[in-house]
Write an enzyme that holds these catalytic residues in place. Sequence first.
Site, mmCIF file in Angstrom:
data_model
loop_
_atom_site.group_PDB
_atom_site.id
_atom_site.type_symbol
_atom_site.label_atom_id
_atom_site.label_comp_id
_atom_site.label_asym_id
_atom_site.label_seq_id
_atom_site.Cartn_x
_atom_site.Cartn_y
_atom_site.Cartn_z
ATOM 1 N N THR A 199 -3.798 18.709 -0.253
ATOM 2 C CA THR A 199 -4.142 18.674 -1.680
ATOM 3 C C THR A 199 -5.180 19.756 -1.975
ATOM 4 O O THR A 199 -5.113 20.435 -3.001
ATOM 5 C CB THR A 199 -4.633 17.270 -2.076
ATOM 6 O OG1 THR A 199 -3.616 16.334 -1.703
ATOM 7 C CG2 THR A 199 -4.900 17.151 -3.565
ATOM 8 N N GLY A 255 -5.784 18.418 4.480
ATOM 9 C CA GLY A 255 -6.259 19.293 3.419
ATOM 10 C C GLY A 255 -5.156 19.892 2.566
ATOM 11 O O GLY A 255 -5.354 20.928 1.928
ATOM 12 N N LYS A 274 7.427 8.651 0.162
ATOM 13 C CA LYS A 274 7.824 8.971 1.532
ATOM 14 C C LYS A 274 9.222 8.430 1.843
ATOM 15 O O LYS A 274 10.002 9.075 2.534
ATOM 16 C CB LYS A 274 6.811 8.396 2.522
ATOM 17 C CG LYS A 274 5.382 8.837 2.285
ATOM 18 C CD LYS A 274 5.220 10.321 2.399
ATOM 19 C CE LYS A 274 3.754 10.722 2.355
ATOM 20 N NZ LYS A 274 3.614 12.190 2.409
ATOM 21 N N GLU A 331 -11.961 29.770 0.894
ATOM 22 C CA GLU A 331 -11.851 30.981 1.728
ATOM 23 C C GLU A 331 -10.450 31.111 2.324
ATOM 24 O O GLU A 331 -10.066 32.199 2.775
ATOM 25 C CB GLU A 331 -12.911 30.972 2.846
ATOM 26 C CG GLU A 331 -14.352 30.829 2.377
ATOM 27 C CD GLU A 331 -14.860 32.008 1.538
ATOM 28 O OE1 GLU A 331 -14.073 32.931 1.257
ATOM 29 O OE2 GLU A 331 -16.051 31.977 1.148
ATOM 30 N N ASN A 332 -9.683 30.036 2.314
ATOM 31 C CA ASN A 332 -8.308 30.138 2.816
ATOM 32 C C ASN A 332 -7.491 31.117 1.977
ATOM 33 O O ASN A 332 -6.439 31.588 2.411
ATOM 34 C CB ASN A 332 -7.643 28.761 2.854
ATOM 35 C CG ASN A 332 -8.282 27.852 3.888
ATOM 36 O OD1 ASN A 332 -8.914 28.342 4.832
ATOM 37 N ND2 ASN A 332 -8.137 26.549 3.730
ATOM 38 N N ASP A 382 2.457 17.557 -2.118
ATOM 39 C CA ASP A 382 2.887 16.761 -0.966
ATOM 40 C C ASP A 382 4.349 16.968 -0.553
ATOM 41 O O ASP A 382 4.640 16.948 0.629
ATOM 42 C CB ASP A 382 2.653 15.265 -1.255
ATOM 43 C CG ASP A 382 2.699 14.407 -0.001
ATOM 44 O OD1 ASP A 382 2.197 14.859 1.041
ATOM 45 O OD2 ASP A 382 3.248 13.293 -0.058
ATOM 46 N N ALA A 404 -3.409 14.193 5.597
ATOM 47 C CA ALA A 404 -4.870 14.315 5.606
ATOM 48 C C ALA A 404 -5.372 15.540 6.364
ATOM 49 O O ALA A 404 -6.363 15.495 7.081
ATOM 50 C CB ALA A 404 -5.514 13.029 6.145
ATOM 51 N N ARG A 414 -4.006 20.462 12.651
ATOM 52 C CA ARG A 414 -5.439 20.390 12.939
ATOM 53 C C ARG A 414 -5.565 20.655 14.439
ATOM 54 O O ARG A 414 -5.278 19.763 15.255
ATOM 55 C CB ARG A 414 -5.876 18.968 12.576
ATOM 56 C CG ARG A 414 -7.324 18.683 12.519
ATOM 57 C CD ARG A 414 -7.519 17.230 12.113
ATOM 58 N NE ARG A 414 -7.457 17.061 10.674
ATOM 59 C CZ ARG A 414 -8.493 17.161 9.845
ATOM 60 N NH1 ARG A 414 -9.696 17.423 10.330
ATOM 61 N NH2 ARG A 414 -8.342 16.986 8.559
ATOM 62 N N ARG A 461 -7.664 6.378 -1.759
ATOM 63 C CA ARG A 461 -6.784 7.302 -2.485
ATOM 64 C C ARG A 461 -7.083 7.329 -3.976
ATOM 65 O O ARG A 461 -7.628 6.383 -4.530
ATOM 66 C CB ARG A 461 -5.328 6.847 -2.319
ATOM 67 C CG ARG A 461 -4.816 6.859 -0.882
ATOM 68 C CD ARG A 461 -4.470 8.241 -0.446
ATOM 69 N NE ARG A 461 -4.022 8.313 0.938
ATOM 70 C CZ ARG A 461 -3.106 9.161 1.372
ATOM 71 N NH1 ARG A 461 -2.518 9.993 0.562
ATOM 72 N NH2 ARG A 461 -2.783 9.200 2.646
ATOM 73 N N TYR A 512 0.801 -1.236 0.000
ATOM 74 C CA TYR A 512 0.000 0.000 0.000
ATOM 75 C C TYR A 512 0.830 1.279 0.000
ATOM 76 O O TYR A 512 1.771 1.430 0.777
ATOM 77 C CB TYR A 512 -0.910 0.027 1.241
ATOM 78 C CG TYR A 512 -2.073 0.973 1.054
ATOM 79 C CD1 TYR A 512 -3.230 0.532 0.440
ATOM 80 C CD2 TYR A 512 -1.995 2.299 1.445
ATOM 81 C CE1 TYR A 512 -4.293 1.399 0.227
ATOM 82 C CE2 TYR A 512 -3.053 3.169 1.240
ATOM 83 C CZ TYR A 512 -4.208 2.708 0.629
ATOM 84 O OH TYR A 512 -5.254 3.567 0.419
ATOM 85 N N ASN A 554 -8.980 6.281 4.319
ATOM 86 C CA ASN A 554 -7.697 6.595 3.656
ATOM 87 C C ASN A 554 -7.700 6.133 2.186
ATOM 88 O O ASN A 554 -6.647 5.857 1.614
ATOM 89 C CB ASN A 554 -6.531 5.951 4.424
ATOM 90 C CG ASN A 554 -5.168 6.442 3.947
ATOM 91 O OD1 ASN A 554 -4.996 7.615 3.586
ATOM 92 N ND2 ASN A 554 -4.181 5.545 3.916
HETATM 93 C C1 OXD Z 1 0.695 11.103 3.722
HETATM 94 C C2 OXD Z 1 0.515 11.026 2.269
HETATM 95 O O1 OXD Z 1 1.214 12.118 4.181
HETATM 96 O O2 OXD Z 1 0.118 9.970 1.768
HETATM 97 O O3 OXD Z 1 0.315 10.171 4.448
HETATM 98 O O4 OXD Z 1 0.800 12.030 1.604
HETATM 99 MN MN MN Z 2 1.871 13.464 2.708
#
Ligand code: OXD
Ligand code: MN
Length: 597
Positions: free
Chosen positions: A264, A262, A217, A504-505, A284, A260, A407, A376, A208, A374
């Site tokens: 993107t 926000g 990553k 609005e950001n 990212d 996760a 957050r 994607r 995954y 999660n």
């Molecule tokens: C994460 C990603 O940060 O998939 O988990 O971008």
């Molecule tokens: Mn990421």
Amino acid sequence: MSRNAMLDAWVSEVAALCGPERVHWCDGSKAEYDAMIRVMIQTGTAVPLADDTRPGSVLVRSHPADVARVEDRTYICSTNKDDAGPTNNWMAPAEMKATLTELFRGSMAGRTMYVIPYSMGPIGSPIANIGVELTDSPYVVANMHIMTRVGSAVLDVLGDGGFVRGLHSVGAPLGANDPDSPWPHNLEHKYICHFPETREIWSFGSGYGGNALLGKKCHALRIASVQARDEGWLAEHMLILKLTNPEGRVHYITGAFPSACGKTNLAMLTPTIPGWKVETIGDDIAWMKIGRDGRLRAINPEAGFFGVAPGTSEATNANAMGSLTGNAIFTNCAMTEDGDVWWEQMTDEAPEGATDWLRRPWSRGTARKAAHPNARFTVPARQCPVIAPEWEDPEGVPIDAILFGGRRTSTVPLVTEAFDWTHGTFMGATAGSETTAAAVGAVGQLRRDPMAMLPFCGYNMADYWNHWLTFEQRTSPAKLPRVYFVNWFLKGPDGKFLWPGYGENSRVLKWIVERVEGTAEAVDTPIGRVPAPGALDIDGLQLADGALERLLDVDIEGWLNEVPLIRDHFAKFGDRLPTSLAARADDLERSLLVAQE
Ligand code: OXD
Ligand code: MN
């Protein structure tokens, strides 16, 4: 075979260990991508979407035990434990390799081993870097085609040079008469291991996302953060966006947000303020180097988006939806009766008669979720309707402002400007966020996630902060980006969000750009500079009574409670903690106490 003797020797060595049925060298062609999709359809890994929905797209459903990054199975195997630091799992390289060698022995039996030469960043860019992933997963090959630049052109640039070595196996060997399974993986053993000193990644047992697409990553953050330390640049978990004001002046901003939160959506935002335009460079990861002009220049090392699907809609991210019109791989979404994908909040009305990500019948009103939280999408960045024309500029774009965020439902205001670079580093180093579904584990708990790099920093986090602090000496401080902390997630006493977020950001981005240009007012507070009354453009925005005051208020008591938490967080790093960061915690406390009087 390539023209790189080190590569050829390594491929032979790994093939001898893992015992695949055959070895395939990837050329990155469309025919190869199509072949991977066909293999996945034949083995039941993927189902094609109906042609009249999103042509050339498939839905993949993983095993429920393999749905997210496994941080507790992720290791940084530096020679010295202290070099991995207190935030990483560690094992000595030789010991880890001994364990893994036994797991990898024969692990690719009955499967094809794919050799994926890839470039993180435009091929040949001075900021780009080359890796090779060996994997037995066609899902990985197809995703790497989208997320990186794959193929023979990479080998041409590589020549006989060095590269990051990524070895990946789903850990599910097949006997002569074994049927394949739709989502091969290893239930018992999962290891995502990094050997920063030798620039190696060994990943076993998971197919995954970030566990398996090693360019993302593992290479572009964990290994690259170490390369960046050694070579004097920054590898960051940041989006990159281009902002154009009504007069046509352009500014580039990067932003680090935990998984996760926000990112993107922010990278592709549709501004609500008239005349402003946002275009996307990356969603990212940002690699940043000081350019010849002394400014920090960023490239997006990736070529695609691996975005969180639930919550994405025409209302929240029309540009992501506009990117997803075809040639996409969807993972762990639901499928509608007419052969399209669906996820929570994608449309106002949930579909009738769908199949959920667990392949179970699902319909509007079914209590459980249709898509995994999660779930994607993987899609080429060039399909984004607002991709900036310069998104592949090999020199990168000059960065004016860096955002950190998290957050936080209380305490942290909507936007705060750092006093200087060291203070900005302090803000990033102390960032906290409530956890999400991007990683396995409890959701909604506050954890410190410095620079949103907690799961991604390939060395001791205190040394990483120290590396950040050195940038003030690497160029003239006036050329460095300004640093901001933003928080879209404050809630009022009724539990409702105070700020509408999404498009609005852009109002907050506008204030930031005006600060950079020297035209917006701010007031000094103990925690940094916040917009002066009237400086944030809220024209036409309907906020609840008192919401703006709460959004910009500095909660002195709340921050005084935060100081001991920051000190506890810093204490974990012992004497590796840069003294200037400890001093900033003291300064913060002192000025909060003065403000309290
Ligand atoms: C994460 C990603 O940060 O998939 O988990 O971008
Ligand atoms: Mn990421």
